[in-house]
Design a protein around this motif. Structure first.
Motif, PDB file in Angstrom:
ATOM      1  N   ALA A 135       0.821  -1.213   0.000  1.00 39.71           N
ATOM      2  CA  ALA A 135       0.000   0.000   0.000  1.00 39.71           C
ATOM      3  C   ALA A 135       0.853   1.261   0.000  1.00 39.71           C
ATOM      4  N   ARG A 136       2.077   1.183   0.507  1.00 43.74           N
ATOM      5  CA  ARG A 136       2.982   2.344   0.510  1.00 43.74           C
ATOM      6  C   ARG A 136       3.320   2.815  -0.909  1.00 43.74           C
TER       7      ARG A 136
ATOM      8  N   ARG B 128     -11.004   0.677  -4.330  1.00 43.76           N
ATOM      9  CA  ARG B 128     -10.459  -0.469  -5.043  1.00 43.76           C
ATOM     10  C   ARG B 128      -8.938  -0.509  -5.038  1.00 43.76           C
ATOM     11  N   ALA B 129      -8.304   0.630  -4.819  1.00 46.99           N
ATOM     12  CA  ALA B 129      -6.842   0.659  -4.800  1.00 46.99           C
ATOM     13  C   ALA B 129      -6.280  -0.186  -3.661  1.00 46.99           C
ATOM     14  N   LEU B 130      -7.049  -0.332  -2.577  1.00 48.85           N
ATOM     15  CA  LEU B 130      -6.583  -1.106  -1.429  1.00 48.85           C
ATOM     16  C   LEU B 130      -6.798  -2.610  -1.614  1.00 48.85           C
ATOM     17  N   ARG B 131      -7.600  -2.973  -2.608  1.00 49.07           N
ATOM     18  CA  ARG B 131      -7.957  -4.381  -2.743  1.00 49.07           C
ATOM     19  C   ARG B 131      -6.742  -5.266  -3.008  1.00 49.07           C
ATOM     20  N   MET B 132      -5.870  -4.834  -3.920  1.00 50.56           N
ATOM     21  CA  MET B 132      -4.703  -5.646  -4.253  1.00 50.56           C
ATOM     22  C   MET B 132      -3.758  -5.809  -3.071  1.00 50.56           C
ATOM     23  N   PRO B 133      -3.371  -4.747  -2.344  1.00 50.44           N
ATOM     24  CA  PRO B 133      -2.490  -4.936  -1.186  1.00 50.44           C
ATOM     25  C   PRO B 133      -3.094  -5.831  -0.103  1.00 50.44           C
ATOM     26  N   VAL B 134      -4.382  -5.647   0.168  1.00 52.23           N
ATOM     27  CA  VAL B 134      -5.012  -6.439   1.230  1.00 52.23           C
ATOM     28  C   VAL B 134      -5.116  -7.909   0.824  1.00 52.23           C
ATOM     29  N   PHE B 135      -5.556  -8.170  -0.403  1.00 52.57           N
ATOM     30  CA  PHE B 135      -5.663  -9.554  -0.857  1.00 52.57           C
ATOM     31  C   PHE B 135      -4.288 -10.219  -0.945  1.00 52.57           C
ATOM     32  N   ALA B 136      -3.282  -9.435  -1.360  1.00 52.39           N
ATOM     33  CA  ALA B 136      -1.920  -9.975  -1.422  1.00 52.39           C
ATOM     34  C   ALA B 136      -1.427 -10.321  -0.022  1.00 52.39           C
ATOM     35  N   GLY B 137      -1.770  -9.480   0.951  1.00 51.75           N
ATOM     36  CA  GLY B 137      -1.384  -9.770   2.333  1.00 51.75           C
ATOM     37  C   GLY B 137      -2.037 -11.036   2.839  1.00 51.75           C
ATOM     38  N   VAL B 138      -3.342 -11.191   2.541  1.00 50.06           N
ATOM     39  CA  VAL B 138      -4.051 -12.411   2.950  1.00 50.06           C
ATOM     40  C   VAL B 138      -3.408 -13.636   2.305  1.00 50.06           C
TER      41      VAL B 138
END
Length: 279
Positions: free
Chosen positions: A29-30, A103-113
């Motif tokens: 996310a950074r 939606r910009a946060l979706r990729m970082p959060v899903f990648a973290g999961v």
């Protein structure tokens, strides 16, 4: 037994996997415009909480009949009762719902999961390998209540559940009715109650007072079983297969649901159909 300090290895794996998931989400996310890494980390922690709650509720639903007979045991999360696939699904759905307008946060959060899931699965596989290389049913010299000597490994040849306990241990006392019931529900499994460090008269008096009847009650005056198996506290329950290999462990109080769940996973043949008919 495998653990770090007072914590079981399963708890440590979940904690480390959650930390990795949080770290990955924040790092990715950074790189986004305005660097919303704090929001990503917060959202992932929320998803983790939702997942844990869903995993617990799913587990309770899976073993509802047993929990309904002892409602207090629903809050005994120390029994390790979580339906992980239900928790994962809930966490992903929650994360997707929360990021529907960001939606910009979706990729970082899903990648973290995803990173957390990979770490959890890999660590679980390593632990399973370590368990397979753990000491077999040990050749510890114990004694029956009448004083007759007996070696613990004399029970090899069938699945064995060894419970390390003492009369002064409150959680030991609370779980004993569960173990007494289980020896009737699963007659193909030997439930061996190995008392740690107490006199036969104390043990016998306690069992009579509580109305408990076990087929196999042994004395371990010097707590040799705890030392040999690396048990860090009481109660500790050790699950051995018919070849004498350690296949699972549980430190702390057992509920009927968690005991049945472990037996179903580790002793497929002995957990059906006879056990189902006796529930």
């Amino acid at each position: 037994m495998i653990g770090i300090g007072p914590f079981s290895i399963d708890v440590v794996i979940v904690a480390v996997s959650a930390l990795l998931a949080w770290t990955v989400a924040r790092m990715l996310a950074r790189r986004l415009p305005d660097s919303p890494y704090k929001a990503a980390g917060s959202l992932l922690l929320d998803a983790l909480l939702v997942g844990l709650i869903a995993a617990r509720l799913g587990y309770i639903a899976r073993w509802w009949k047993d929990y309904a007979q002892a409602p207090w045991s629903m809050i005994s999360i120390g029994d390790g009762g979580f339906l992980w696939w239900a928790g994962l699904l809930a966490a992903l759905l929650f994360a997707g719902w929360r990021t529907r307008s960001i939606r910009a946060l979706r990729m970082p959060v899903f990648a973290g999961v995803f990173a957390g899931i990979v770490a959890w699965g890999a660590a679980g596989g390593v632990v399973e390998l370590l368990r397979r290389s753990a000491p077999p049913l040990p050749d510890v010299q114990l004694a029956m209540l009448d004083g007759q000597p007996i070696a613990l490994n004399s029970y090899a040849g069938r699945p064995v559940v060894v419970n390390l306990w003492a009369t002064w241990c409150p959680p030991c006392r609370r779980e004993m009715p569960v173990l007494q019931q289980a020896q009737s529900v699963f007659p193909g499994i030997a439930f061996v109650m190995v008392n740690q460090g107490e006199q036969a008269s104390v043990i016998q008096s306690f069992l009579e007072q509580e109305g408990l009847v076990f087929n196999h009650v042994l004395r371990d005056p010097a707590s040799d079983t705890m030392r040999v198996m690396g048990a860090r506290g009481l109660p500790t329950t050790l699950f051995f297969d018919s070849d004498g290999r350690l296949v699972d462990t549980h430190m702390g109080e057992l509920t009927m649901a968690s005991l049945k769940n472990t037996i179903t996973r580790r002793y497929a043949q002995e957990s059906s159909p006879n056990s189902t008919n006796q529930e």
